[in-house]
Design a protein around this motif. Structure first.
Motif, PDB file in Angstrom:
ATOM      1  N   LEU A  15       0.830  -1.203   0.000  1.00 46.08           N
ATOM      2  CA  LEU A  15       0.000   0.000   0.000  1.00 46.08           C
ATOM      3  C   LEU A  15       0.866   1.255   0.000  1.00 46.08           C
ATOM      4  CD1 LEU A  15      -3.054   0.622   0.117  1.00 46.08           C
ATOM      5  CD2 LEU A  15      -2.826   0.761   2.594  1.00 46.08           C
ATOM      6  N   ILE A  16       1.892   1.284   0.845  1.00 40.77           N
ATOM      7  CA  ILE A  16       2.802   2.427   0.945  1.00 40.77           C
ATOM      8  C   ILE A  16       3.538   2.652  -0.374  1.00 40.77           C
ATOM      9  CG2 ILE A  16       4.945   3.238   2.029  1.00 40.77           C
ATOM     10  CD1 ILE A  16       3.937   1.802   4.622  1.00 40.77           C
ATOM     11  N   GLU A  17       3.959   1.575  -1.022  1.00 39.30           N
ATOM     12  CA  GLU A  17       4.741   1.682  -2.252  1.00 39.30           C
ATOM     13  C   GLU A  17       3.877   1.817  -3.506  1.00 39.30           C
ATOM     14  OE1 GLU A  17       7.596  -1.509  -2.288  1.00 39.30           O
ATOM     15  OE2 GLU A  17       8.536  -0.785  -0.435  1.00 39.30           O
ATOM     16  N   GLY A  18       2.567   1.894  -3.349  1.00 39.84           N
ATOM     17  CA  GLY A  18       1.680   2.130  -4.486  1.00 39.84           C
ATOM     18  C   GLY A  18       1.328   0.907  -5.291  1.00 39.84           C
ATOM     19  N   GLU A  19       1.624  -0.271  -4.791  1.00 41.44           N
ATOM     20  CA  GLU A  19       1.283  -1.497  -5.506  1.00 41.44           C
ATOM     21  C   GLU A  19      -0.184  -1.875  -5.295  1.00 41.44           C
ATOM     22  OE1 GLU A  19       4.085  -4.555  -4.364  1.00 41.44           O
ATOM     23  OE2 GLU A  19       5.754  -3.159  -4.530  1.00 41.44           O
ATOM     24  N   ILE A  28      -0.546   9.879   0.036  1.00 46.93           N
ATOM     25  CA  ILE A  28      -0.535  10.207   1.466  1.00 46.93           C
ATOM     26  C   ILE A  28       0.410   9.292   2.240  1.00 46.93           C
ATOM     27  CG2 ILE A  28      -1.964  10.200   3.557  1.00 46.93           C
ATOM     28  CD1 ILE A  28      -4.281  11.189   1.725  1.00 46.93           C
ATOM     29  N   LEU A  29       0.441   8.005   1.897  1.00 48.07           N
ATOM     30  CA  LEU A  29       1.243   7.033   2.655  1.00 48.07           C
ATOM     31  C   LEU A  29       2.708   6.957   2.216  1.00 48.07           C
ATOM     32  CD1 LEU A  29      -1.320   4.097   2.850  1.00 48.07           C
ATOM     33  CD2 LEU A  29      -0.687   5.679   4.677  1.00 48.07           C
ATOM     34  N   GLU A  30       3.017   7.581   1.093  1.00 48.59           N
ATOM     35  CA  GLU A  30       4.383   7.530   0.571  1.00 48.59           C
ATOM     36  C   GLU A  30       5.385   7.929   1.662  1.00 48.59           C
ATOM     37  OE1 GLU A  30       6.523   9.016  -3.487  1.00 48.59           O
ATOM     38  OE2 GLU A  30       5.122  10.376  -2.523  1.00 48.59           O
ATOM     39  N   ASP A  31       6.428   7.176   1.809  1.00 48.02           N
ATOM     40  CA  ASP A  31       7.526   7.428   2.756  1.00 48.02           C
ATOM     41  C   ASP A  31       7.186   7.137   4.215  1.00 48.02           C
ATOM     42  OD1 ASP A  31       9.226   8.184   0.669  1.00 48.02           O
ATOM     43  OD2 ASP A  31       8.485  10.234   0.743  1.00 48.02           O
ATOM     44  N   LEU A  32       6.033   6.555   4.490  1.00 43.24           N
ATOM     45  CA  LEU A  32       5.725   6.107   5.842  1.00 43.24           C
ATOM     46  C   LEU A  32       6.618   4.905   6.152  1.00 43.24           C
ATOM     47  CD1 LEU A  32       3.583   6.632   8.149  1.00 43.24           C
ATOM     48  CD2 LEU A  32       2.323   4.731   7.166  1.00 43.24           C
ATOM     49  N   TYR A  46       6.996   9.166  10.186  1.00 38.52           N
ATOM     50  CA  TYR A  46       6.594   9.842   8.959  1.00 38.52           C
ATOM     51  C   TYR A  46       7.095  11.274   8.997  1.00 38.52           C
ATOM     52  CZ  TYR A  46       3.229  11.205   5.276  1.00 38.52           C
ATOM     53  OH  TYR A  46       2.627  11.638   4.128  1.00 38.52           O
ATOM     54  N   LEU A  47       7.757  11.685   7.944  1.00 36.23           N
ATOM     55  CA  LEU A  47       8.179  13.066   7.789  1.00 36.23           C
ATOM     56  C   LEU A  47       7.105  13.764   6.957  1.00 36.23           C
ATOM     57  CD1 LEU A  47      10.500  15.055   8.400  1.00 36.23           C
ATOM     58  CD2 LEU A  47      11.435  14.469   6.163  1.00 36.23           C
ATOM     59  N   VAL A  48       6.397  14.709   7.562  1.00 40.45           N
ATOM     60  CA  VAL A  48       5.264  15.362   6.899  1.00 40.45           C
ATOM     61  C   VAL A  48       5.754  16.091   5.645  1.00 40.45           C
ATOM     62  CG1 VAL A  48       3.380  17.011   7.143  1.00 40.45           C
ATOM     63  CG2 VAL A  48       4.085  15.629   9.117  1.00 40.45           C
ATOM     64  N   PRO A  49       5.282  15.678   4.455  1.00 42.98           N
ATOM     65  CA  PRO A  49       5.758  16.297   3.215  1.00 42.98           C
ATOM     66  C   PRO A  49       5.030  17.606   2.898  1.00 42.98           C
ATOM     67  CG  PRO A  49       4.270  14.511   2.700  1.00 42.98           C
ATOM     68  CD  PRO A  49       4.419  14.532   4.196  1.00 42.98           C
TER      69      PRO A  49
END
Length: 130
Positions: A15-19, A28-32, A46-49
């Protein structure tokens, strides 16, 4: 690590990696990052982007809700072995988080009755990068 926790973590990684999931969820979950996980519990950092900031530079509340909901889903998955839908979702905001602050999000299964599972989730700032 139990099979349920491993399956939950793999589902969340995808889910995080977009698969898996929807494009908005993936953004939203990217880089969690998963920091700690065991049956019925998960902690992430998580670093808030910048892309998730409101007009005042605060972490946008809709993306906070999405992350908390997904982290809660992983806690349930690691506990029950399957994904459940949120039927009652309440958030209280006590303060804001700014862009480029590192936050910690965790969820813990609090109980289960029949087909309902209760999760307590939250986030807090633990390192400010200003």
């Amino acid at each position: 690590m139990s099979k349920k926790v491993a399956r939950a973590n793999e589902w969340f990684r995808q889910l995080i990696e977009g698969e898996l999931g929807y494009e908005l969820e993936n953004i939203i979950l990217e880089d969690l990052k998963i920091v700690k996980a065991h049956e019925g519990f998960i902690r992430c950092s998580y670093l808030v982007p910048v892309k998730l900031a409101d007009k005042d530079g605060n972490w946008e509340v809709g993306s906070i809700a999405s992350i908390i909901d997904n982290v809660g889903a992983v806690a349930i998955y690691s506990f029950s072995g399957h994904i459940k839908a949120s039927v009652d979702f309440t958030i209280s905001f006590f303060s804001t988080s700014k862009v480029q602050e590192e936050v910690e999000i965790e969820a813990k299964v609090a109980g289960e009755k029949g087909q309902l599972t209760s999760v307590v989730s939250g986030n807090k700032v633990f390192l400010q990068n200003r």
